[in-house]
Scaffold this motif. Structure first.
Motif, PDB file in Angstrom:
ATOM      1  N   UNK A 140       0.843  -1.186   0.000  1.00  0.00           N
ATOM      2  CA  UNK A 140       0.000   0.000   0.000  1.00  0.00           C
ATOM      3  C   UNK A 140       0.882   1.240   0.000  1.00  0.00           C
ATOM      4  N   UNK A 171      -1.358   4.806   8.247  1.00  0.00           N
ATOM      5  CA  UNK A 171      -0.106   4.178   8.656  1.00  0.00           C
ATOM      6  C   UNK A 171      -0.267   2.872   9.397  1.00  0.00           C
ATOM      7  N   UNK A 172      -1.510   2.419   9.533  1.00  0.00           N
ATOM      8  CA  UNK A 172      -1.773   1.161  10.232  1.00  0.00           C
ATOM      9  C   UNK A 172      -2.413   0.165   9.281  1.00  0.00           C
ATOM     10  N   UNK A 173      -2.441  -1.091   9.690  1.00  0.00           N
ATOM     11  CA  UNK A 173      -3.076  -2.111   8.862  1.00  0.00           C
ATOM     12  C   UNK A 173      -4.571  -2.166   9.166  1.00  0.00           C
ATOM     13  N   UNK A 174      -5.351  -2.746   8.264  1.00  0.00           N
ATOM     14  CA  UNK A 174      -6.805  -2.809   8.464  1.00  0.00           C
ATOM     15  C   UNK A 174      -7.191  -3.652   9.675  1.00  0.00           C
ATOM     16  N   UNK A 187       4.355   0.225   2.199  1.00  0.00           N
ATOM     17  CA  UNK A 187       3.812  -0.438   3.389  1.00  0.00           C
ATOM     18  C   UNK A 187       3.347  -1.818   2.945  1.00  0.00           C
ATOM     19  N   UNK A 215      -5.435  -9.320   9.556  1.00  0.00           N
ATOM     20  CA  UNK A 215      -4.251  -8.666   9.043  1.00  0.00           C
ATOM     21  C   UNK A 215      -3.127  -8.593  10.070  1.00  0.00           C
ATOM     22  N   UNK A 216      -1.906  -8.683   9.575  1.00  0.00           N
ATOM     23  CA  UNK A 216      -0.753  -8.348  10.385  1.00  0.00           C
ATOM     24  C   UNK A 216      -0.673  -6.844  10.542  1.00  0.00           C
ATOM     25  N   UNK A 217       0.257  -6.401  11.353  1.00  0.00           N
ATOM     26  CA  UNK A 217       0.359  -4.969  11.673  1.00  0.00           C
ATOM     27  C   UNK A 217       1.072  -4.171  10.587  1.00  0.00           C
ATOM     28  N   UNK A 218       1.627  -4.868   9.601  1.00  0.00           N
ATOM     29  CA  UNK A 218       2.255  -4.160   8.498  1.00  0.00           C
ATOM     30  C   UNK A 218       3.730  -3.902   8.700  1.00  0.00           C
ATOM     31  N   UNK A 238      -9.231   1.278   8.737  1.00  0.00           N
ATOM     32  CA  UNK A 238      -7.789   1.452   8.633  1.00  0.00           C
ATOM     33  C   UNK A 238      -7.415   2.884   8.984  1.00  0.00           C
ATOM     34  N   UNK A 251       1.701  -5.459   3.882  1.00  0.00           N
ATOM     35  CA  UNK A 251       0.791  -6.026   4.877  1.00  0.00           C
ATOM     36  C   UNK A 251       0.460  -7.462   4.507  1.00  0.00           C
TER      37      UNK A 251
END
Lengths: 116, 109
Positions: free
Chosen positions: A38, B41-44, A91, A107-110, B38, A93
């Motif tokens: 992303x 800067x964070x994941x969903x 980013x 989802x993981x935290x990225x 979301x 993910x």
């Protein structure tokens, strides 16, 4: 909900090096894992779908030799960005689900990758 | 035609109002529907799932599904500034998850 752990959360590397990102399902068996990237203020872009024990299926336009995905066990998938370039900065993910028992996607935290 | 479509917004509502987010999908065989939130800067983060026609309520959130119209929505009651985020609609067709591009919501104090 189920927990998906992604590591590292932030990585800075030099151009030309390789970076490995790990994605683990902590409390369930992930039959399928997905990798997304992303860019800022843009939507999720699916890169590849990974089923345990088989080769990943890459989306059109995603170089499989550059983005190596390994899903060797039901709890771990890795994405390796090989010979990283600044344009790979993004980013990343991961997400996982177990289609046999749970249709939800977690989802993981990225991982924020910055390539210098 | 995209699998899942959302209005990208931005959608702005005053604090305390109802925010309404909409999503349409193209595959009539789709079985499961999800809303993710979301933050920048964070994941969903999964906030709602719905599988059958009608409404499903969870706290201030209500998901609505109409399979005949291929439409799923999310209502947020008593919107709070902390609800400001991008909301992603996701559809599971059985073989794949498809995401919309997300609707950006801003709740104005």
């Amino acid at each position: 909900g189920a927990v998906v752990s992604q590591h590292p959360s932030w990585v800075i590397c030099k151009s030309g090096t390789s970076v490995k990102i790990e994605c683990r399902s902590l409390d369930f068996q992930a039959t399928t894992m997905f990798w997304y990237r992303q860019f800022p203020k843009q939507s999720l872009m699916l890169m590849a779908t990974s089923n345990e024990g088989s080769k990943a299926t890459y989306e059109q336009g995603v170089e499989k030799d550059k983005f190596l995905i390994n899903h060797a066990s039901l709890t771990l998938s890795t994405l390796t960005v090989t010979s990283a370039h600044p344009e790979d900065s993004s980013f990343y993910i991961c997400s996982a689900n177990n289609r046999r028992t749970n249709e939800k996607l977690f989802f993981g935290s990225g991982t924020q990758l910055s390539v210098l | 035609q995209k699998e899942v479509e959302q209005n990208s917004g931005p959608l702005s509502v005053p604090e305390g109002a109802i925010a309404s987010l909409n999503c349409t999908y193209s595959d009539r065989g789709s079985q499961s529907f999800f809303w993710y939130r979301q933050y920048s800067g964070k994941s969903p983060e999964l906030i709602m799932s719905i599988y059958s026609n009608g409404d499903k309520e969870d706290g201030r959130f209500t998901a609505q599904l109409n399979k005949a119209s291929q439409y799923v929505s999310l209502l947020i009651r008593d919107s709070q500034p902390s609800d400001s985020a991008t909301y992603l609609c996701a559809v599971n067709t059985g073989n794949q998850f498809y995401f919309g591009t997300g609707t950006s919501l801003t709740v104005i104090p």
